[in-house]
Design a protein around this motif. Structure first.
Motif, mmCIF file in Angstrom:
data_model
loop_
_atom_site.group_PDB
_atom_site.id
_atom_site.type_symbol
_atom_site.label_atom_id
_atom_site.label_comp_id
_atom_site.label_asym_id
_atom_site.label_seq_id
_atom_site.Cartn_x
_atom_site.Cartn_y
_atom_site.Cartn_z
ATOM 1 N N ASN A 257 -10.247 -37.171 20.129
ATOM 2 C CA ASN A 257 -9.634 -38.215 20.946
ATOM 3 C C ASN A 257 -9.185 -39.373 20.058
ATOM 4 O O ASN A 257 -9.883 -39.789 19.134
ATOM 5 N N SER A 258 -7.993 -39.894 20.339
ATOM 6 C CA SER A 258 -7.378 -40.889 19.452
ATOM 7 C C SER A 258 -8.091 -42.230 19.476
ATOM 8 O O SER A 258 -8.094 -42.959 18.477
ATOM 9 N N VAL A 259 -8.693 -42.589 20.596
ATOM 10 C CA VAL A 259 -9.393 -43.865 20.728
ATOM 11 C C VAL A 259 -10.861 -43.586 21.034
ATOM 12 O O VAL A 259 -11.175 -42.800 21.930
ATOM 13 N N LYS A 260 -11.724 -44.237 20.270
ATOM 14 C CA LYS A 260 -13.153 -44.013 20.470
ATOM 15 C C LYS A 260 -13.602 -44.662 21.765
ATOM 16 O O LYS A 260 -13.306 -45.832 22.031
ATOM 17 N N GLY A 261 -14.326 -43.871 22.583
ATOM 18 C CA GLY A 261 -14.799 -44.374 23.865
ATOM 19 C C GLY A 261 -16.235 -43.980 24.122
ATOM 20 O O GLY A 261 -17.009 -43.721 23.192
ATOM 21 N N ASN A 262 -16.589 -43.899 25.384
ATOM 22 C CA ASN A 262 -17.951 -43.506 25.749
ATOM 23 C C ASN A 262 -18.187 -42.017 25.542
ATOM 24 O O ASN A 262 -19.330 -41.581 25.405
ATOM 25 N N ASN A 263 -17.122 -41.242 25.545
ATOM 26 C CA ASN A 263 -17.208 -39.805 25.309
ATOM 27 C C ASN A 263 -16.244 -39.440 24.182
ATOM 28 O O ASN A 263 -15.042 -39.740 24.259
ATOM 29 N N ASN A 264 -16.772 -38.771 23.150
ATOM 30 C CA ASN A 264 -15.966 -38.441 21.980
ATOM 31 C C ASN A 264 -16.229 -36.998 21.561
ATOM 32 O O ASN A 264 -17.332 -36.474 21.753
#
Length: 655
Positions: free
Chosen positions: A271-278
């Motif tokens: 995923n291009s942007v780090k979030g709560n789920n990667n």
């Protein structure tokens, strides 16, 4: 007496040249150790921007497992313990007489296990840096560290390290550890070199991370086989104060270990942007080749005028040159799902291939010795990482999917009560394939040729560690089944006919280690005590019951606090036990039950100083050897080190 005066004068002159310039400039205005661009701090009529100050947390040292520490230039008693050839605390290891030789193991719980088959020749690997021992850096400004220490005779021990970041995302480091020491006994030269190059990179959006390194290492040792007559050593006869007068078994034998490695560990976030789920894709690559050679020009030995064949009958009358080659390729591909609440879930598959080989096949009367062992092992497994509040955990399980029976279960938990108190627990269950030199070895010595098919070793181990402001303690309980070892089957005390064995019983091992420093004003007493207990029907795993290190020292400042120093005495002691002996032909230790060593105090006097970022060491090693009797050994035929004065320094530069 005249021989010692020049050495003392050289030591004093060296310290004078080192210390004097610092004292002369110690009255200058002080700035932060990690202050860079300090020239912009000077006040004048034109206002200039304030220089940025690099804090200590901007000088990071990172392990392969992503554990992070910081470059530390302080002077503590623990820095003295790690001021040695291995550059780490050597408690539980007993050094041989010359710097750069092997170490006898006093603390068995130091042994680290891998389920995969290894090259072997373990006695030669104490200074061989494995992939998980390489450290990566991230620094605000270039950092250099220089290590220097004198050796026994004709040489020096050095370690030079340089690291820099060309940008916040890209780091390089280069290092070389070199040693040459002639030693005080016949045919005891040590010469080694450890070259390391590392790089670390992360992309601008932190989607891609990579750690890579290259190492080239070589370790050369003269192998004298130990002294032939221990009565001459223990007699106290002044004629033998010159250790070169003691007769040894081998006068022209040597061993050589060489290895190169290319290593890469990297990951990419999908995923291009780090979030709560990667979601991450990971890959680790390790290619390594090793080479071990035992060379002995003259085959027969002389013991009190009598001809002895130290390692039994030989196919060659002279010029023995045994060579063992090895290479391995390891690939591991994984997929990680990361949830900020639940933790990290990783699934992986790996491919391990190794080739252990000689240049020929031997056809003997009793068996045929093959020329190689080649193994391809594929495994699959999973790993769970958890970090929440004060808890950290890692749980790994893997098992082979090919014909070989191999498995690894490793569970770790750590609880950080605060910055000063940590509790950790670990359970490990390993089904380990034998190291290659247990199953195959070829030599010009008749009895040193074998081809075996040993069972896997089974190791169950549970450990606990506590770090608190009041004490440090650790406990380990292990159960060993199908334990592999080497044994001398000769009944002649002057011969070593060593061969691999597998123990069909169960070995239970327990160790309890505790450390505590007591302070009384400027005085301190640092204590480390190890207790070990082994349950077994035969004497296979032999360790001393008690090992202790006690250091009494005084700390203070001098010269308007320009110099901080520590001075005192360290006591090292272990109880008597049947220590393992060393065999140079196979580069391994083997069990014996003929001679006990230990029950002997070893005293070192030291003076450590710190001037800015330079740490100076002056050590009178084993100063009690001249009056407490010649009963000190590293192995049954190898005496421990005599009294000698050694000095050196560790110097850090932050540019």
């Amino acid at each position: 007496m005249p021989n010692y005066i020049p050495l003392q004068m050289r030591i004093l002159f060296f310290l004078y040249l080192l210390v004097l310039p610092t004292f002369l400039f110690s009255q200058e205005k002080k700035t932060s150790e990690l202050d860079y661009n300090s020239k912009y701090n000077s006040s004048d009529s034109i206002k200039k921007p304030k220089a940025k100050i690099a804090t200590i947390d901007m000088y990071r040292v990172i392990t392969l497992e992503r554990d992070t520490t910081y470059i530390d230039t302080s002077q503590t008693i623990k820095k003295l313990y790690s001021y040695n050839y291995l550059r780490k605390d050597a408690f539980g290891l007993l050094a041989f007489p010359n710097e750069g030789q092997t170490y006898n193991t006093l603390q068995y719980s130091l042994t680290d296990f891998s389920p995969y088959p290894e090259f072997g020749f373990k006695a030669k690997h104490f200074n061989f840096l494995e992939a998980n021992q390489i450290r990566y850096c991230s620094v605000a400004t270039p950092v250099t560290e220089l290590y220097f220490k004198t050796v026994m005779q004709q040489g020096q021990s050095t370690d030079a390290f340089l690291t820099l970041n060309t940008s916040p995302r890209l780091n390089f480091s280069i290092a070389y550890r070199g040693l040459r020491s002639l030693g005080k006994y016949i045919n005891q030269l040590s010469s080694s070199g450890n070259f390391r190059f590392t790089t670390s990179y992360n992309s601008k959006k932190e989607r891609y991370f990579a750690n890579a390194h290259f190492t080239s290492q070589d370790i050369l040792n003269g192998e004298n086989g130990g002294i032939t007559t221990i009565e001459d050593f223990e007699s106290g006869n002044p004629d033998y104060k010159n250790r070169e007068r003691l007769e040894v078994y081998l006068t022209d034998a040597k061993s050589f270990l060489k290895g190169k490695r290319i290593f890469l560990d990297h990951s990419f976030r999908v995923n291009s942007v780090k979030g709560n789920n990667n979601l991450y894709v990971t890959h680790q690559f390790n290619y390594e080749n090793k080479f071990f050679e035992y060379n002995q020009a003259t085959v027969p030995s002389s013991v009190n005028g009598r001809t002895v064949y130290r390692f039994g009958d030989s196919y060659k009358t002279s010029g023995i040159n045994d060579q063992t080659h090895y290479n391995k390729t390891y690939n591991r591909v994984g997929l990680i799902y990361e949830n900020t609440t639940l933790g990290k879930f990783q699934f992986f598959a790996d491919d391990f291939y190794d080739n252990y080989y000689y240049s020929q096949i031997l056809i003997l009367d009793t068996q045929t010795i093959p020329g190689s062992i080649s193994q391809r092992i594929n495994s699959a497994g999973g790993q769970y990482d958890y970090q929440k509040n004060k808890w950290t955990g890692k749980f790994l399980i893997s098992r082979s999917v090919t014909n070989q029976s191999l498995s690894n279960l490793d569970a770790k938990m750590q609880y950080d009560l605060n910055d000063e108190t940590q509790l950790s627990f670990r359970y490990q269950n390993i089904n380990k394939l034998p190291n290659n030199n247990y199953n195959l070895y070829q030599s010009s010595y008749v009895s040193y040729n074998w081809a075996n098919n040993f069972n896997n070793e089974k190791i169950n181990s549970i450990s606990a560690n506590a770090i608190t402001p009041w004490f440090e303690a650790s406990l380990q309980a292990s159960t060993l089944n199908d334990h592999l070892y080497f044994e001398n089957v000769s009944t002649d005390e002057n011969q070593q006919i060593v061969s691999p064995k597998q123990y069909n019983g169960t070995i239970n091992y327990l160790s309890v280690k505790a450390g505590k420093e007591l302070k009384f004003g400027k005085f301190a007493l640092d204590n480390t005590l190890l207790y070990q207990k082994v349950g077994q029907q035969d004497f296979i795993l032999n360790v001393p019951e008690f090992v202790t290190r006690n250091t009494f020292y005084y700390s203070d400042h001098l010269f308007h606090k320009a110099l901080y120093f520590q001075t005192g005495v360290s006591l090292n002691y272990f109880t008597k036990f049947y220590a393992n002996d060393y065999n140079p032909v196979i580069g391994e230790f083997f069990i014996q039950n003929k001679k006990q060593i230990g029950n002997y105090p070893n005293l070192d006097f030291f003076f450590n100083g710190k001037i800015q970022r330079t740490r100076i060491y002056l050590i009178a090693e084993h100063f009690n050897s001249s009056f407490s009797g010649n009963n000190f050994y590293s192995a049954p035929n190898n005496p421990y080190r005599d009294f000698m004065i050694r000095f050196g320094l560790v110097w850090n530069f932050f540019e």
